[in-house]
Every structure is written in C-alpha cells, then in structure tokens.
Design a protein around this motif. Structure first.
Motif, PDB file in Angstrom:
ATOM      1  N   ASN A  46       0.816  -1.205   0.000  1.00 15.30           N
ATOM      2  CA  ASN A  46       0.000   0.000   0.000  1.00 15.30           C
ATOM      3  C   ASN A  46       0.855   1.262   0.000  1.00 15.30           C
ATOM      4  N   ALA A 225      -0.147   3.441   7.461  1.00 13.64           N
ATOM      5  CA  ALA A 225      -1.213   4.433   7.621  1.00 13.64           C
ATOM      6  C   ALA A 225      -1.572   4.640   9.087  1.00 13.64           C
ATOM      7  N   ALA A 226      -0.763   4.082  10.015  1.00 14.44           N
ATOM      8  CA  ALA A 226      -1.088   4.187  11.435  1.00 14.44           C
ATOM      9  C   ALA A 226      -1.165   5.649  11.920  1.00 14.44           C
ATOM     10  N   GLN A 229      -4.436   7.070  10.963  1.00 14.15           N
ATOM     11  CA  GLN A 229      -5.511   6.536  11.803  1.00 14.15           C
ATOM     12  C   GLN A 229      -5.587   7.280  13.142  1.00 14.15           C
ATOM     13  N   ALA A 247      -8.738   6.131   3.119  1.00 13.95           N
ATOM     14  CA  ALA A 247      -9.546   5.068   3.734  1.00 13.95           C
ATOM     15  C   ALA A 247      -9.323   5.033   5.240  1.00 13.95           C
ATOM     16  N   PHE A 248      -8.107   5.412   5.683  1.00 13.16           N
ATOM     17  CA  PHE A 248      -7.774   5.373   7.105  1.00 13.16           C
ATOM     18  C   PHE A 248      -8.066   6.704   7.791  1.00 13.16           C
TER      19      PHE A 248
ATOM     20  N   VAL B 113      -5.084  -5.643   3.009  1.00 14.91           N
ATOM     21  CA  VAL B 113      -4.254  -4.456   3.160  1.00 14.91           C
ATOM     22  C   VAL B 113      -5.034  -3.247   2.678  1.00 14.91           C
ATOM     23  N   PRO B 116      -9.356  -0.241   6.859  1.00 14.76           N
ATOM     24  CA  PRO B 116      -9.366  -0.167   8.322  1.00 14.76           C
ATOM     25  C   PRO B 116     -10.575  -0.895   8.915  1.00 14.76           C
ATOM     26  N   MET B 214      -5.506  -2.171  11.854  1.00 13.07           N
ATOM     27  CA  MET B 214      -5.285  -2.367  10.420  1.00 13.07           C
ATOM     28  C   MET B 214      -4.424  -3.607  10.263  1.00 13.07           C
TER      29      MET B 214
END
Lengths: 362, 309
Positions: A46, A225-226, A229, A247-248, B113, B116, B214
């Motif tokens: 990703n 992407a943490a 988030q 998306a996150f 992947v 979320p 995630m």
C-alpha cells in the motif's frame, strides 16, 4: 499483454541451471520487449512497492502487446538481488527496473555482465553505459503539503515522523518547513525518528506522542497508515504518504503525496523499443506527473486549497522552486544564496536543517 | 510535564506494553513446562491477520479476538506436534515457525491491506473512569488490556498456588522425575504450548484490532522477539514480566517524547537497543553472575523428552 509472476525461490533455484543454457535467442519483430521489475517489498504494501507495481501495470496498459512484464517481489538487498537480476537478464528481459536504493551495487555488477540489457535503478546515483537512474521530486509535493499546513494548523506546530536521517528525508522535512513558514513564519516542526520504514505500532506511538505535545497536523516519511488513523481518532489532520490513505482518515487526510512511476516506465520502455534509450539520470516531479497530489480532504478550506494550488502550479511552470535562497541552516551557515535555487546535487546531498525543525538532528 | 501529557504518555505506554505482556505470559508458561518456542513472532502474526480478517468479515471484534486466539493455538499445535511428538529440535522448529508465520500471514492478509476496521471498544468502568489521572489510565481500557492484567495474576497464582501449576513446573525442572512419578509429561507440555499460542494470538489481535486497527504485513515488527527476551528478563516470573513489559514499553514511548523535548540527548537508536541490552545483562547474570541460582531457568528448558519404554 501478459504478465508473468516469477516466484523468487524458483528463480533462485533455477539460476544455476539456466546459466549454462545458450544465451542467443531468436528475436523477431513480433517478440514483445520483456520488462522486469525487482521490488524490495511486497506489492501489497500500500505504499512504495505497491506504487511501483501500479506503474508496471500502467506500462502494460499503455504499450499492450509490445511489452511483456514480470516482477519479483520481496527481494532482500544483498546477494539475492544479484541472482534475481542475473536470472531476469538471462531469460530475455531487455529492460530491468531495480526499485530500491540498496540494489545499486548489484545492478551495476550484473549490468557489466549483460551489456545488451538496459537497467534502470531507482533513487541511486551510480550510472553505467547500460545503467540509468531515476527518482521523483517528492520534495515538490512536500512544499504543497507545507503550504496547506501553514493555512490549516491552529497551533503552528506540526509533527513529522521520520524513518532514517538520509538526504531524501531531510530534503522533505526542509521543503515542508520552508513552505509552511512562508505562510506562518512562527511554524515549528517536531521531528521524531522511528528507525524503521514500516512499524505501524511505533509509528502510531510516535504520532500519539507528537499529538500529545500539541501538534495538530501529522506528516510522515514512513510507510504505514497508522499515523493517519491516529489523526482520524483524535479529530486532527495528517498527510498521506506514497499512496492515498483516505480510507484510514476520511476526515483527517488533507492530501497525500502519490508516487506515480507509470509515465517514466512508459517513456523508457518506448525508448528501448525505438532504439533511442541512453543512460541518463531522470528526476521528474509534479510537472511530468511522477509526483501527484491526492484530492484535498474535507478540512481543506478554499483559501488553503487556492494557496496550495498556486504553489503546485508555480512548481509545474518552473516559476517557483521550494529551495529558493536565501536559505540559512540552523547553524547560521548560508546554504543557498539569495536569489539562487538549490542545485540537484545540493539537494541530493542535503544534510543540514532549516530553522524551525526540532528534534534529534544528526 | 503537565497532567494531560502524563496521562497521555501512560495511555501510550499501556498500548506499547500490552502485546508484549500477553505474548510473554504465554511463552513464560510454555517455558516453565520446559518447552522453548521461538515462534512467538509467527504466532502473533497469525493471530493478528486472522483476528483482523475475522473482524472484517463478520463485523464483530469479539469474533476477531476469538479467531486470533484459535489461530495462535493452531500454530502452537503445529509446533507441539513437531517438537513434542516428532521430537524435532525446538530451537530450529521455533525459528521455522516464525518464518512460516511471517509468510503465511502475508499470504492470508494480502486481500486485507489498505482497509481499516473499527477498533475494539473501550470498556470504561462507570464512575471509576471519571477519576483524575488513574481513571482513564486504569479504568478506560479495552478488554485485552484488562485481560493482560488479570492473566498476570492468574498465571502467578496458577504456577505457585495450585497443584497443576506445580506439576507443570515439575515437568519443566525434571521431566524424567515427573514421568517416573506418573505425570503425563507430553500432554502437559502440549497444554502449556497451546496456552502460549493462545496468548500470542491475543497479542496479535491487540496489534491488529486495538493498537493500530489495520493489517500490514509483518506488523508485529519484532515484538515477538522482545516478548521472548522479556521472559528471560523476568526470570520466568509473571509479576516481573508485567514490570518488564511496562519498562520495555515505557522506554519506547519515553524516547519518542525525549527526542523532541531535548531533555535527554541519547540517540534514538541507543534507546531502541535498551530492551535487548537489558536482556543480555540478565542472561549474563543468570549464567555467571553472583545471582546465579536465584534466577530460576527451568532445568529442562529446550530439552526434548523421550520417555523410556
């Protein structure tokens, strides 16, 4: 249009056996150009490798039957890479892209043994008659992000999660900071190193720590992407990295810097097909489409969007350079003289920090 | 440091410590029975990906947590069959289990992947979670955090105060003697290994459902290895594992804060090494130091048991 996925283990095992096979292959006009890609990570990351693979698919879509692509993913930086490269070269690939900095020496060594195969190494600086290099001007995207942050940050304090203190990262931090300070001269960047490209837990912890210290926008030069988030959970803002991460963080993402390698892959494959390929260094950015910005998120005000668009357009037109002097580093040394812009060489070796960046600056 | 930053840091430390504690408690029990399972990282990843996938597909975090525990146990069962029934080398098998888990979880997770899930809900205890400082820290956590604390007490009680716990320790200290008295050594070790898998699976679930909701390939990023180090650091004692987990987690978080505050000017890389340096120091103490003998490494740790017929 065909795409072959070569399992790495098979490739490694087959390497020795095929080495003895005759290298001469009949090439007819109908034979497609075989283009090989060597990836350092999985195509599902990703981020970095995923975007290279999107570029590979763009190449297939654009040139159809004239090319046939294959890729090997999760190739460690080291001796394995050399074996994979040799195998690709021996199996009739005319153009091979190696997409990680650590593949540099292996690419050069294998290229010497296969003078008729063209190699392109991403983010490196060593070239040979059949080895070209390419990179993208991500710092241009950082300048667009910095402009948005200057307009949208309430605290004037931005968190920045860094991977490793290499010029590529330093360049991004400085470009971001300079652009933000044009809007808000008092802007400060809190930089934290996590010593990893991909550790979601640690990236999330870094984001938490930075938000706790009063940052209201998060910027990152790591892969997961943490942090996005975390920003979403706290109702704050963040910039996506390498790919659209909305998306996150549907509300949190302001924009994202998207790597877009397709134009380069198409151009270079065409050059091989036309017989015009030559070793060179390609460093394209927003103007050529290698760097793209994701659509602005809901938090971006019209005023901020207009300012960011102006910066983007200026960079595309060539009327604005993110590193325009006078730029003085934190030690007070003048790095870029008044009126001058940073040369590519100066940027590729950047190891100084602009004032306003706080943290462990090596 | 203001109160808000203090509370925020404590909350972050709990997040960093919980997966370490869960995985370490499981491994501690397995090692107390004499089995060294180096596959914690692989079991954690199997738990993380299964928990995430199950939550994604069913929409239920509870199902996800249970699925993660089952996945961890399935991996542990595989390890048990190989090392306990087929008597393969525990170290080599454990390493293989980790490598297998990394690959398998990547394969299973490739379709997950980039999407979320909603994080596990926080179970705030009414009244208590309103208290200043201790409220949000102690009483505003999710289920797995409470479980990690409860399990510490439960494992400590089990190992020192119950008959089955003492039998388990006896098996770990001298499987020949335990066998001679008539205890089913292999069966006890299977149960201990399965418990280790269950806890590693829960640690994985915490990573992919609570810590960072995630799935990312290799997302445990070495935490399984830290958990293994933690067991040694804790000298195979549950309460010390709790302290160690918070110490290791705390070091990570404090160094992130320290980097920007400029109070402690130690390179970030040095701070990242600290858990491992501390473990090596304890290992040295166990092997040669003056505390030798007061640290209780199970005598049969890693030794395969072949019952005399």
């Amino acid at each position: 249009m065909r795409q072959v996925r070569l399992p790495r283990r098979l490739l490694l095992g087959a390497g020795l056996g095929l080495a003895a096979a005759p290298l001469a292959r009949r090439v007819s006009a109908a034979d497609p150009l075989k283009v090989g890609f060597v990836y350092v990570g999985p195509i599902t990351d990703n981020g970095w490798t995923y975007r290279h693979d999107v570029g590979r698919r763009d190449l297939e879509a654009a040139l159809g039957d004239r090319v046939q692509t294959s890729y090997v993913e999760n190739v460690p930086e080291g001796p394995d890479c050399e074996r994979v490269l040799r195998q690709l070269a021996q199996s009739g690939h005319g153009l091979i892209f190696t997409t990680s900095f650590g593949f540099m020496e292996a690419t050069l060594r294998v290229a010497r043994q296969f003078p008729n195969v063209k190699f392109e190494h991403a983010t490196g600086y060593k070239r040979a008659p059949n080895v070209a290099t390419y990179n993208a001007r991500f710092y241009e995207g950082r300048a667009v992000c910095g402009t948005l942050a200057g307009h949208l940050s309430k605290s004037g304090l931005v968190g920045y999660i860094g991977s490793f203190p290499i010029p590529e990262v330093v360049m991004g931090v400085n470009a971001f900071t300079l652009a933000m300070q044009k809007i808000r001269p008092d802007a400060r960047i809190k930089l934290v190193w996590v010593n990893s490209w991909n550790d979601p837990g640690k990236e999330a912890d870094a984001a938490k720590a930075l938000f706790d210290q009063g940052c209201d926008i998060m910027c990152q030069h790591t892969d997961s992407a943490a942090p996005m988030q975390q920003a979403e959970q706290r109702g704050l803002m963040a910039f996506g990295q390498a790919a659209d991460q909305s998306a996150f963080g549907p509300n949190a993402q302001l924009t994202a810097i998207i790597d877009n390698w397709g134009p380069h892959y198409i151009e270079r494959a065409k050059a091989v097909l036309d017989g015009t390929w030559a070793s060179q260094d390609t460093w394209n950015g927003l103007a050529h489409g290698e760097v793209e910005m994701a659509p602005y998120g809901p938090r971006v005000t019209p005023e901020a969007a207009a300012a960011a668009d102006a910066v983007k357009q200026g960079i595309i037109d060539g009327t604005l350079h993110p590193f325009t002097g006078p730029i003085v580093d934190q030690k007070g040394v003048e790095q870029i003289a008044a009126g001058a812009v940073a040369t590519d060489e100066q940027m590729a070796q950047m190891n100084w920090w602009v004032p306003g960046v706080e943290g462990q600056l090596g | 440091m203001s109160t808000t930053i203090l509370v925020a840091s404590l909350l972050t430390i709990i997040g960093a410590a919980t997966p370490l504690l869960l995985a370490a408690l499981g491994e501690l029990v397995a090692e107390r029975s004499g089995v060294l399972n180096l596959g914690v990282e692989g079991m954690m990843l199997a738990g993380a990906v299964t928990g995430f996938a199950a939550t994604m597909l069913t929409g239920s975090g509870t199902v996800g947590v249970i699925a993660a525990a089952v996945a961890g146990m399935a991996m542990a069962l595989l390890f048990g069959v190989l090392t306990l029934s087929l008597l393969s080398n525990q170290v080599a098998t454990g390493l293989a289990l980790t490598i297998f888990g990394v690959g398998l979880s990547a394969l299973v997770g490739s379709g997950f992947v980039g999407s979320p899930v909603a994080p596990l809900p926080k179970l705030a205890l009414p009244g208590l979670s309103q208290l200043p400082i201790v409220g949000p820290v102690l009483f505003g956590q999710d289920f797995l955090v409470y479980l990690s604390w409860a399990m510490t007490a439960a494992v400590a009680w089990f190992l020192t105060r119950t008959r089955p716990g003492m039998i388990l320790r006896a098996v770990g200290e001298s499987h020949e003697a335990a066998h001679a008295i008539g205890y089913p050594v292999i069966r006890i070790r299977y149960l201990a290994v399965l418990f280790g898998g269950l806890m590693a699976g829960l640690a994985g679930a915490f990573l992919s459902l609570s810590y960072t909701p995630m799935w990312v390939e290799d997302m445990s990023a070495g935490r399984g290895w830290i958990a293994l180090a933690l067991v040694v650091f804790a000298a195979w004692r549950p309460w010390r594992a709790l302290i160690g987990a918070y110490l290791f987690g705390g070091v990570t978080i404090i160094q992130l804060h320290a980097q920007t505050s400029g109070i402690i000017n130690v390179p970030a890389q040095v701070m990242s090494m600290l858990p491992y340096l501390a473990t090596i120091a304890v290992l040295v103490a166990i092997s040669a130091g003056p505390w030798r003998g007061r640290l209780n490494a199970p005598a049969c740790l890693g030794v395969p048991f072949r019952p005399a017929t």
